[in-house]
Design an enzyme around this catalytic site. Sequence first.
Site, PDB file in Angstrom:
ATOM      1  CE1 TYR A   1      -4.350   1.360   0.472  1.00 35.56           C
ATOM      2  CE2 TYR A   1      -3.051   3.110   1.427  1.00 35.56           C
ATOM      3  CZ  TYR A   1      -4.236   2.659   0.893  1.00 35.56           C
ATOM      4  OH  TYR A   1      -5.303   3.518   0.786  1.00 35.56           O
TER       5      TYR A   1
ATOM      6  CE1 TYR B   1      -5.396   5.364  -1.629  1.00 36.86           C
ATOM      7  CE2 TYR B   1      -7.324   6.765  -1.725  1.00 36.86           C
ATOM      8  CZ  TYR B   1      -6.453   5.986  -1.007  1.00 36.86           C
ATOM      9  OH  TYR B   1      -6.625   5.830   0.342  1.00 36.86           O
TER      10      TYR B   1
END
Lengths: 133, 387
Positions: B289, B339
Amino acid sequence: MTAKPQPQPTPLTEPYWAAASQGKLSLQRCTACAVWHHFPVPRCTSCGSDALTFEPVSGHGTVETFTIVHRSFAPGFTGAPYAMAWIALPEQAGLRVFANVTDCLPETVTIGMKVTVWFEQRGDFALPNFRPA
Amino acid sequence: MTPSRFHHAVITGAGCTEFSRESGRSVLELAIEAADLALADAGMERGAIDGMLTYQLGDSVVCATMARSLGLDRLRWHNDIHGGGSQCASILGEAALLIEAGLAETILIYRAMNGRSGKRMGQIGQGAGDGMEEQFLRPYGFLGPAHLCALSSQLYMHQRGLSADDLAELVIAQRAKAAKNPRALLRTPLTRDDYFAAPMIAEPLRRLDCCLETDAACALIVTSTRNAKSAAQGRPIHIRAAVRGGGPGIAAMDKAGADPSAIFSRHVAPLIYEAAGLAPSHIDLLQLYDAYSPLILQQLEDFGFCEPGELHEIVRDGRLAQNGRLPLNLNGGLLSEGYVHGLNNVIEAVTQLQGRAGERQTPGASMALCTGFGGSMGSAAILSVEP
Ligand SMILES: [Zn+2]
């Protein structure tokens, strides 16, 4: 221009802001085990007691970490870069408060810098901030 | 090597809409398109879905609306999970649990958001706790995840002797990978000058260290091995283990116990290896991440892929490249692809393990680590080709 926000106290946090308006940085402390807490907690996370009170601290501290914000969506912070920091307090390991570091150029703020509290008047509140000691 | 913790749950399909900065479509339309793409990829019809999971912070569409829109009449389990990026890996574990328990057979996982044109992630609060903490943060100009990350990253980089040069190397390398990804929002190669010319947001984060607010939806199909045998188009991917955990302070990483630089990976790394019965040496693909570039460095150290003293080296020596020993974020990650709250990074892991990543395929990856970040709370999942 949008004003910077004022704190919105809850019953739990009201004594903190009341002390600040008297020019005192006062943090929550457990009367059973003497552990300091910030942010305020309804029960002591160390011993479970609900016998918590607020006591003044020295107001001296050290910049533990910081950031200089250059672009911000935060209301009222649309102008010059500003420094936000976690200030470690000497009263207890891991005890820290969040504040702006002021009265110096933001780019001179460093990790480990010694600072001392002062109070910025904002509306009905006095906001604890820190400047180089 | 310990066999998979989940014996019956496999990922058989994935789908993503176009990634854009202004979709011009509703979040529901995006979610439906991603779901249909994932179903087609799995070789299944809408009616096969009997479980549904999503997570949300900001823009989203809830399961009930999706179920109605997809015309589903036999949903056996669904859940709208509160949270953002920290959910993107653990949600696979939740799907696997439902299948292992026999509570559902085929689960649709999705995340849909107009993250740029709708509710912008960079401008919303953390939504954690009872909101009491806001009064100690907002009056000082603290708002949103970038500030949270900047504070912990500044201390971490100070402790490890890392500089803006190290971040520049990471970001440039990641953009180079995105150049091979047709879905990526940013594919133009970067130079050092480009990196240092990018405006500072909150030190040490320049704009290029931050992910791109994106309009898109991503979806996955998780089903039982029994179904997968007949339905899968690509190779079914096993969910070996998933964990969700955190340390002191939960979402407020900035006051997390003794070390305010610690993020979720410090707490979650030992848990995922224990749950999977695996060690870092078994992992050969990383989808970490990376909503902010310094998070990659912290995770590389915490998940045991390098010693703290090697961090300066690992971003430069080719280990993290497409053909390196530890290929990292081959889609360009959240910094360059886009994203979608991390679910797009998870989908890249699936695509790579299936051997279907085209020009950006890494050779022979069989075991992938995917992660999700939410301050001192987060998640990790290990996916594999073999059961
Ligand atoms: Zn106590």
